[in-house]
Design a protein around this motif. Structure first.
Motif, mmCIF file in Angstrom:
data_model
loop_
_atom_site.group_PDB
_atom_site.id
_atom_site.type_symbol
_atom_site.label_atom_id
_atom_site.label_comp_id
_atom_site.label_asym_id
_atom_site.label_seq_id
_atom_site.Cartn_x
_atom_site.Cartn_y
_atom_site.Cartn_z
ATOM 1 N N ARG A 177 90.443 -18.134 44.637
ATOM 2 C CA ARG A 177 89.295 -17.317 44.220
ATOM 3 C C ARG A 177 88.276 -17.191 45.350
ATOM 4 N N ASP A 178 88.079 -18.270 46.117
ATOM 5 C CA ASP A 178 87.149 -18.220 47.251
ATOM 6 C C ASP A 178 87.622 -17.217 48.299
ATOM 7 N N ALA A 201 86.291 -9.637 49.215
ATOM 8 C CA ALA A 201 85.506 -8.613 48.501
ATOM 9 C C ALA A 201 84.150 -8.407 49.159
ATOM 10 N N LYS A 202 83.537 -9.489 49.636
ATOM 11 C CA LYS A 202 82.226 -9.382 50.300
ATOM 12 C C LYS A 202 82.324 -8.674 51.642
ATOM 13 N N SER A 203 83.438 -8.896 52.352
ATOM 14 C CA SER A 203 83.589 -8.285 53.675
ATOM 15 C C SER A 203 84.008 -6.824 53.602
ATOM 16 N N GLU A 226 89.549 -14.602 47.766
ATOM 17 C CA GLU A 226 89.377 -13.260 47.189
ATOM 18 C C GLU A 226 87.913 -12.823 47.244
ATOM 19 N N ASN A 227 86.998 -13.743 46.945
ATOM 20 C CA ASN A 227 85.568 -13.411 46.999
ATOM 21 C C ASN A 227 85.103 -13.091 48.407
ATOM 22 N N LYS A 228 85.576 -13.851 49.397
ATOM 23 C CA LYS A 228 85.212 -13.560 50.795
ATOM 24 C C LYS A 228 85.729 -12.198 51.216
ATOM 25 N N GLN A 278 90.829 -22.504 42.807
ATOM 26 C CA GLN A 278 89.493 -22.290 43.352
ATOM 27 C C GLN A 278 89.564 -21.783 44.789
ATOM 28 N N GLU A 309 94.930 -12.371 45.620
ATOM 29 C CA GLU A 309 94.754 -10.920 45.775
ATOM 30 C C GLU A 309 94.122 -10.630 47.139
ATOM 31 N N GLU A 340 92.118 -17.575 56.673
ATOM 32 C CA GLU A 340 91.300 -18.533 55.926
ATOM 33 C C GLU A 340 91.916 -19.928 55.955
#
Length: 155
Positions: A145-146, A152-154, A148-150, A142, A10, A19
């Protein structure tokens, strides 16, 4: 032997590609896993034909691998070739945009033995194929997901 995987992320294709080609971060990950990685290029991105040399311990022996960038077509394709002893590898990573905010990652890893000892190694991998595929799919999930998490944080 060939290992393949597909994972939907996503995130926009440009973010996934960034990435995937963040080579410094990938080098740090390898170092944390006990792999000694040395660049064979200057700058942050290798040119075609340039790459890395890695030393690691596998099955009780010290091994050396050479990895070269074969193809880099932003933001759709990254391809590497590797060699360790009598084993040659090819890694092909293709990114396909499914929507502006969703990307499919297609990963193909091939191993081609060139010596008898490499053939025995690949044969043992073939016997453990289901375990290898499960671990590989878990790592791909994994990684997705990493990313996607990066993102979301940015945001």
């Amino acid at each position: 032997m060939q290992v393949t995987g597909t994972e939907d992320v996503e995130a926009p294709i440009e973010h996934v590609f960034a990435e995937l080609t963040a080579f410094e971060a990938l080098e740090r990950q390898a170092l944390r896993r006990g792999i000694d990685v040395r660049r064979k290029f200057r700058g942050s991105v290798p040119n075609i034909g340039e790459g890395w040399e890695a030393q690691f311990r596998f099955r009780g022996k010290e091994r050396t691998a050479k990895i070269e960038l074969e193809e880099l077509e932003a933001p759709h394709l990254v391809q590497f070739a590797g060699a360790s002893g009598g084993l040659e590898t090819n890694t092909h990573i293709e990114l396909v945009p499914l929507s502006p905010k969703r990307t499919r990652v297609n990963f193909v890893f091939k191993m081609a033995p060139k010596t008898l000892s490499a053939r025995l190694l690949v044969q043992s991998f073939k016997l453990a194929r289901s375990t290898i595929n499960k671990r590989f799919q878990k790592r791909m999930s994994q990684f997705a997901r990493d990313i996607e998490n990066k993102l979301a944080k940015s945001a």
